[in-house]
Design a protein around this motif. Structure first.
Motif: not given
Length: 227
Positions: A137-145
């Motif tokens: 939702s925050s429109h991140p540059d990086v998504l870590v899973l």
């Protein structure tokens, strides 16, 4: 580009590593340092030695979304809508923009019907999808899973896969035990005993792992060729 230089942190020793944009799958045996590496990439921890830079900036100066293996541990609010709205509200966005982001993220993950529900009434899979929507939702540059998909049923995992593939994050770095999902990534990192043993496209990395449990079953069975 994500660049790691001279990293020494707990079990990890990474002299130099460059991670290009796109989907990166992080795989390897238990205890190899995968979660430790992800925590450095997400800015949750600072390295004892060395540096992590994302487009020349440290992770804590970048908008990063994070989903861990146990999403319950990071849930802050009672209502699903409020949970997904958390990042926008913490960023002091307007009520209108917050609602737009919540509904966009919920639609992307396929949980529009859960927005008025309380988190405690959700199944484990629904909580994982809520956590994913919150991160996106925050429109991140990086998504870590970090193995957030390890407890999902097949249907929920497919919904999560679709959402991850459709999000607009420049970098998605995921630790997963699903080798079929890893084979669809742009880049694969194989860690062992705290070191990056292999890195590159799936078609280059997986042939080096053919005699291990990390080789995708679809490839082993001859039902799919190298990507």
């Amino acid at each position: 580009m994500i660049e790691l230089t001279g990293i020494r942190h707990q079990i990890l020793t990474v002299p130099s590593l460059a991670i290009p944009e796109g989907m990166t799958a992080l795989i390897g045996p238990n205890g190899s340092g995968k979660s430790t590496l992800l925590s450095l990439l997400a800015g949750l921890h600072l390295p004892h030695e060395g540096s992590v830079l994302i487009d020349g900036r440290p992770p804590r100066e970048i908008d990063i979304g994070w989903v861990g293996e146990f999403p319950d541990q990071s849930i802050l609010f009672t209502c699903v809508f409020d949970e997904i709205a958390g990042p926008s509200r913490f960023a002091h966005l307007s009520c209108k923009e917050t609602e737009i982001r919540v509904r966009e993220a919920a639609a992307l993950v396929g949980i529009e019907g859960l927005l008025t529900r309380t988190v405690r009434d959700l199944s484990g899979g629904e909580r994982a999808l809520t956590a994913l929507a919150t991160a996106i939702s925050s429109h991140p540059d990086v998504l870590v899973l970090d193995e957030f998909d390890s407890h999902l049923d097949e249907e929920t995992a497919m919904e999560a896969e679709r959402a991850i593939g459709a999000c607009r994050c420049r970098h998605v770095i995921r630790c997963t035990q699903d080798m079929a999902a890893a084979a669809r990534a742009d880049t694969v990192l194989f860690l062992k005993k705290g070191s990056v043993v292999h890195t590159g496209p799936p078609r280059e990395v997986f042939p080096t792992l053919e005699d291990t449990c990390f080789y995708p079953d679809l490839w082993r069975d001859g039902r799919a060729g190298l990507a």
